[in-house]
Design an enzyme around this catalytic site. Sequence first.
Site, PDB file in Angstrom:
ATOM      1  N   HIS A 264      34.786  -7.248 -68.999  1.00  0.00           N
ATOM      2  CA  HIS A 264      35.322  -7.244 -70.367  1.00  0.00           C
ATOM      3  C   HIS A 264      34.226  -7.496 -71.398  1.00  0.00           C
ATOM      4  CE1 HIS A 264      39.223  -7.305 -68.501  1.00  0.00           C
ATOM      5  NE2 HIS A 264      38.996  -8.480 -67.947  1.00  0.00           N
TER       6      HIS A 264
ATOM      7  N   HIS B 210      30.905 -15.074 -79.829  1.00  0.00           N
ATOM      8  CA  HIS B 210      31.872 -16.169 -79.719  1.00  0.00           C
ATOM      9  C   HIS B 210      31.297 -17.278 -78.857  1.00  0.00           C
ATOM     10  CE1 HIS B 210      35.551 -13.411 -80.687  1.00  0.00           C
ATOM     11  NE2 HIS B 210      34.909 -13.824 -81.775  1.00  0.00           N
TER      12      HIS B 210
END
Length: 268
Positions: free
Chosen positions: A105, A153
């Site tokens: 991902h 992030h």
Amino acid sequence: MMNLFRDSQTRKKWLFSPAVLPAALFVFSTCMSSPAGVEEHQWSYQGSTGPEHWYALSPEYGIAKDGKAQSPIDIVTADLTADAAVGKPVITYGKALFELENNGHTIEAIPVAADGHGNSIALDGKTYVLQQFHFHAPSEHLFDGTSFAIELHLVHKSSQNDMAVIGVMITEGARNETLMEVFDNLPSDESLRPEVEVNLDGLFPDGWEAYRYDGSLTTPPCTEGVKWTVRALPITMSRSQIDAFRVLYDGNRRHVQNRYGRQVYWVK
Ligand SMILES: [Zn+2]
């Protein structure tokens, strides 16, 4: 999008090759267990397992559709709230060893030491320890409708398992020296786990202004109760650094979600 597709085809061939079957089974079983021990259902960024369908892939993902505090969001700068009681995070970052993982991902950098080698933030008087950092291309959050090349992030967790994420926009410009080791060693598949030393202290050279709001994880299970701090000023990466990531992942972002009246605080 094509790169992602081509990658998954390559991965399938690799997984089903008899020569690497034992290793593949090990990787497969590792991927299927999340830290909480909850089975991870297959999800992606396109087609029938893409973001519009996440809620239907597992009963645990229902909040992706029904939640009223989902992330990411479009941060509308004309609609920010200033509140002296809402402060910025106190960041304690330093040199640490990270293992780089291509999890299908994104590329994730996980501290080798469970305590994050002391990398942590303090937010509203609570300490959150760095768990990992990873990237999305293009950015997930928007500023007044504008997206950026990449969004970083940095995911932190408190001793009570509360989550706090710092989001950082990355735009094309000077080469990023702090993240150079990461972008020089991006693993092209799950079998590669390079270790790199990174000093995250160098990440924010020019001060702090940020947007804070209450949101969620941007990937399944899209759990809410996440304290988001999105840095207002982007940092830079060179064209070749950005391209190195986009060869592996181009389009691994969830689109912006309804704010449902949530306030976004401007902190500096
Ligand atoms: Zn993310």
